[in-house]
Design a protein around this motif. Structure first.
Motif, PDB file in Angstrom:
ATOM      1  N   ARG A   7      -3.515  -0.769   3.568  1.00 41.04           N
ATOM      2  CA  ARG A   7      -2.347  -0.148   2.735  1.00 41.04           C
ATOM      3  C   ARG A   7      -3.248  -0.584   0.958  1.00 41.04           C
ATOM      4  N   ARG A  13       0.217   9.984  -2.541  1.00 42.82           N
ATOM      5  CA  ARG A  13      -0.773  11.138  -1.899  1.00 42.82           C
ATOM      6  C   ARG A  13      -2.316  10.153  -0.971  1.00 42.82           C
ATOM      7  N   ARG A  20      -3.071   7.615  -0.783  1.00 41.70           N
ATOM      8  CA  ARG A  20      -2.648   6.730  -0.230  1.00 41.70           C
ATOM      9  C   ARG A  20      -1.971   6.591   1.581  1.00 41.70           C
ATOM     10  N   ALA A  21      -1.082   7.687   1.188  1.00 40.02           N
ATOM     11  CA  ALA A  21      -0.483   8.252   2.562  1.00 40.02           C
ATOM     12  C   ALA A  21      -1.394   9.302   3.215  1.00 40.02           C
ATOM     13  N   ASP A  22      -2.041   9.550   3.004  1.00 45.52           N
ATOM     14  CA  ASP A  22      -3.177   9.932   3.242  1.00 45.52           C
ATOM     15  C   ASP A  22      -3.958   9.170   4.513  1.00 45.52           C
ATOM     16  N   ARG A  60      -1.885   7.440   7.227  1.00 47.95           N
ATOM     17  CA  ARG A  60      -2.154   8.520   8.389  1.00 47.95           C
ATOM     18  C   ARG A  60      -3.455   8.311   8.967  1.00 47.95           C
ATOM     19  N   GLU A 102       5.522   5.146   7.679  1.00 50.96           N
ATOM     20  CA  GLU A 102       6.032   4.310   5.978  1.00 50.96           C
ATOM     21  C   GLU A 102       5.209   5.575   5.386  1.00 50.96           C
ATOM     22  N   GLN A 103       3.869   6.393   6.091  1.00 46.39           N
ATOM     23  CA  GLN A 103       3.199   6.709   5.172  1.00 46.39           C
ATOM     24  C   GLN A 103       3.820   8.373   4.806  1.00 46.39           C
ATOM     25  N   ALA A 104       5.206   8.511   5.301  1.00 46.50           N
ATOM     26  CA  ALA A 104       5.232   9.976   4.483  1.00 46.50           C
ATOM     27  C   ALA A 104       6.492   9.504   3.433  1.00 46.50           C
ATOM     28  N   VAL A 158       5.521   6.962   1.414  1.00 48.32           N
ATOM     29  CA  VAL A 158       4.631   6.337   0.611  1.00 48.32           C
ATOM     30  C   VAL A 158       4.610   7.519  -0.567  1.00 48.32           C
ATOM     31  N   ALA A 159       4.216   9.308   0.882  1.00 48.35           N
ATOM     32  CA  ALA A 159       3.779  10.246  -0.193  1.00 48.35           C
ATOM     33  C   ALA A 159       5.678  10.952  -0.457  1.00 48.35           C
TER      34      ALA A 159
END
Length: 507
Positions: A306, A315, A317-319, A322, A340-342, A344-345
Motif C-alpha cells: 500500500r 481509487r 490505491r484500492a485498485d 485489489r 480494506e481496499q473497499a 480505501v476507495a
C-alpha cells in the motif's frame, strides 16, 4: 557335530542295508595283536561307525568336563550383568523421578557391578547427583566422562547445563564450542552456540555457524535456510536507518538475499521492498511483494504494498490492493484485504459485501475492528460501537503494524531479532513482541463518541402517539383490558409496561 555324525551313521547304515538286500554282503577280515575277526562288509561298516560315534561322544564328554570352570565363570558374569542392568534401570528411573537418595545408592551399586558399561554408570552417577542437588558431585561425574572418547559429548552437555544453572554463560558457551568441535557432535551444541552469538548480535558469526551446521548435516536444509534468511534480515535491519549510502546499499543486498532465500519470510521481503522503494525501484519492490503474497500472504506485505506509492488517488490505491488480493484469492488475508481496499476507495456497499466472507470466522480483535470500520462508513454507528466493544474483549491478533499508524512493521530490537531467528528457524513461525507485550493498536478503530447522538439511529415517530389509560395497580395478564388496535406504522405496546403520555426521546 553330533548331529552330523548321526547323519553319517544313518547314511552308512542305509548303504549297508542296501548291500545286504542285494545279496552281495561282501567279506572283511581284521587282524590285531594276534586276533583275527572275519565278518561281512556290512557288519564291518556298522561296527566301525559305532566305534567312531562312541569315541566322539567320549571326547565331547571330556571337553565338557574340562570347560566346566570356564562355564561356571561365564554363568557368574552373566548373572552379574543381569544384576547390573537391573540396578542401572532402577537407578535411571529413580533419577528421572527425582529420588536423589535412591538414585545415588543405586549409582554406587552400579559402579561395582557394571564393569562392562562404565559410561552408563557415570551417566547415572551424574544424574543421581543432580537429582540430589549435589552440583559438585555432578560436576565431577560429568568431568570424568570427558576421559572416555564415547562420553565426551554427553560430558560437555552436562557441564554446559550446570554452567547455565549457575549463570556462567561464558563457561556454557565454552563447553558448547568444544562439543561442536568434536567429530561427532549434537544438534544441541549448534543451537547453544547459535544462541550465544545471537545474544551479542553477532549476525555474521551466526550465519557462518548455520552454514557449517548444514555442511556437517547437523540440521536440515530447511532449518539452515530459515536461520540464514532471518539472520540476513537482522543484519540488514542494523544498517537500514544508517545515513551512509554504502551501509544502506549493504542493507538492501542483505534484505534482497533474505527474500530470495525464503520468499515466505515476511520481514525480509518487507524490508527489501522498503529499501528498493527508497532507492527509486518501486517496480522491483512491488514484484517482490507480489511473489511473497502468492507464496504466503501476510498483513505486513499488503501494508508495505500500500505504501509503495504516495501520489495516487484512493481509487488507484484500492485498485492496486485489489490486484494484490487477486493473486491469492482463497487466503484469509486476501479476504481481509478485499475489505480494506473497499474502505480505501470509500465503497461502503463493497466493504459490506466483502466483509461477509469473514462472518463465519471466530471473532478476534482485528476482525472486530474491521467490522466496526465497515459499520461506521455504512452509517451505522451503533453497530460500530458494538463491534468496538467486542474488539476490546476478543482474542488479540497481531496486525503487524506499529503503534504509530505511520510506523514500520517488524521494528524489532536486537533481542527481538535474536528470538525471531530461533523461532523461525525451528518452526517457521514469526514472533510479534508488541503483541506478546499486550500493547494495543487502537488506530484501526473508528473514532466514535461513547454516548448516543441525538437522532441518527433512534428517532421519534412522526405520528402522534395515542396512549390509553390503565390502572396504577398491577394486574395479571388475563385481567388487563385489551389495548386498542395499533394504527399503521405503530407497534403494539406490551401489556406489562406502563405507557408514557408521549414518545420517548433519544438521550
Amino acid at each position: 557335530m553330533i548331529r552330523a555324525a548321526l547323519i553319517i551313521f544313518l547314511v552308512a547304515a542305509l548303504a549297508t542295508a542296501i548291500l545286504a538286500v542285494t545279496g552281495e554282503p561282501g567279506h572283511a577280515t581284521v587282524e590285531w595283536l594276534g586276533w583275527r575277526a572275519d565278518m561281512t562288509a556290512a557288519a564291518f561298516v556298522l561296527i566301525t561307525l559305532l566305534l567312531a560315534l562312541s569315541a566322539m561322544m567320549l571326547w565331547r564328554l571330556l571337553l565338557w568336563a574340562a570347560e566346566a570352570p570356564r562355564r561356571a565363570e561365564r554363568a557368574r558374569a552373566e548373572a552379574k550383568r543381569r544384576q547390573a542392568n537391573e540396578v542401572l534401570t532402577r537407578g535411571f528411573v529413580a533419577a528421572a523421578a527425582g529420588d536423589g537418595s535412591e538414585a545415588r545408592r543405586l549409582a554406587l551399586k552400579a559402579a561395582d557391578l557394571a564393569d562392562e558399561a562404565p559410561g552408563l554408570a557415570r551417566v547415572l552417577a551424574a544424574q543421581a547427583a543432580e537429582a540430589a542437588g549435589d552440583a559438585a558431585a555432578a560436576q565431577a561425574a560429568y568431568t570424568a566422562m570427558l576421559a572416555l572418547p564415547d562420553m565426551r559429548l554427553a560430558g560437555h552437555k552436562g557441564l554446559m547445563q550446570l554452567a547455565l544453572s549457575r549463570g556462567d554463560v561464558a563457561g556454557a558457551a565454552s563447553h558448547a564450542e568444544q562439543a561442536y568441535a568434536l567429530p561427532r557432535t549434537g544438534r544441541w551444541a549448534w543451537l547453544a552456540l547459535l544462541e550465544a552469538r545471537l545474544d551479542v548480535a553477532d549476525w555474521d558469526g551466526a550465519r557462518e555457524l548455520a552454514k557449517s551446521a548444514l555442511d556437517r548435516k547437523i540440521v536440515s536444509p530447511i532449518i539452515a535456510d530459515r536461520a540464514r534468511a532471518a539472520l540476513l534480515a537482522a543484519s540488514a535491519a542494523q544498517f537500514e536507518g544508517d545515513a551512509d549510502p554504502k551501509r544502506r546499499a549493504q542493507a538492501l543486498d542483505l534484505a534482497a538475499e533474505a527474500a530470495k532465500l525464503q520468499p515466505t519470510f515476511a520481514p525480509g521481503v518487507v524490508m527489501a521492498a522498503r529499501l528498493l522503494a527508497a532507492d527509486g525501484k518501486a517496480g522491483r519492490a512491488a514484484q517482490g511483494l507480489e511473489t511473497a503474497w502468492k507464496a504466503a500472504p501476510h498483513p505486513a506485505l499488503w501494508l508495505a504494498y500500500r505504501d509503495l506509492k504516495t501520489t495516487e488517488t484512493p481509487r488507484q490505491r484500492a485498485d492496486r490492493l485489489r490486484h494484490l488480493a487477486a493473486l491469492n484469492p482463497g487466503a484469509r488475508e486476501s479476504r481481509i484485504l478485499m475489505v480494506e481496499q473497499a474502505l480505501v476507495a470509500g465503497d461502503s456497499s463493497g466493504a459490506q459485501q466483502a466483509v461477509k466472507a469473514l462472518e463465519a470466522e471466530p471473532v478476534t480483535a482485528r476482525t472486530a475492528a474491521l467490522f466496526a470500520r465497515v459499520a461506521f462508513v455504512a452509517g451505522q454507528p451503533d453497530e460500530a460501537r458494538m463491534w468496538m466493544a467486542q474488539a476490546g474483549a476478543a482474542e488479540q491478533e497481531p496486525d503487524w503494524s506499529d503503534l504509530d499508524p505511520e510506523g514500520r512493521a517488524f521494528a524489532y530490537e536486537p533481542a527481538d531479532w535474536a528470538r525471531l531467528v530461533v523461532s523461525f528457524a525451528e518452526t517457521g513461525e514469526l514472533i510479534h513482541p508488541r503483541h506478546e507485550r499486550r500493547e494495543r493498536a487502537l488506530g484501526a478503530l473508528p473514532e466514535l463518541p461513547m454516548s448516543y447522538e441525538p437522532a441518527p439511529f433512534v428517532e421519534a415517530h412522526e405520528a402522534e402517539a395515542v396512549p390509553y389509560e390503565i390502572a396504577d395497580e398491577l394486574y395479571e395478564d388475563e385481567d388487563l383490558p385489551p389495548p386498542p388496535a395499533p394504527r399503521g406504522g405503530e407497534r403494539r405496546a406490551s401489556g406489562r409496561r406502563r405507557l408514557a403520555s408521549g414518545p420517548r426521546v433519544a438521550k
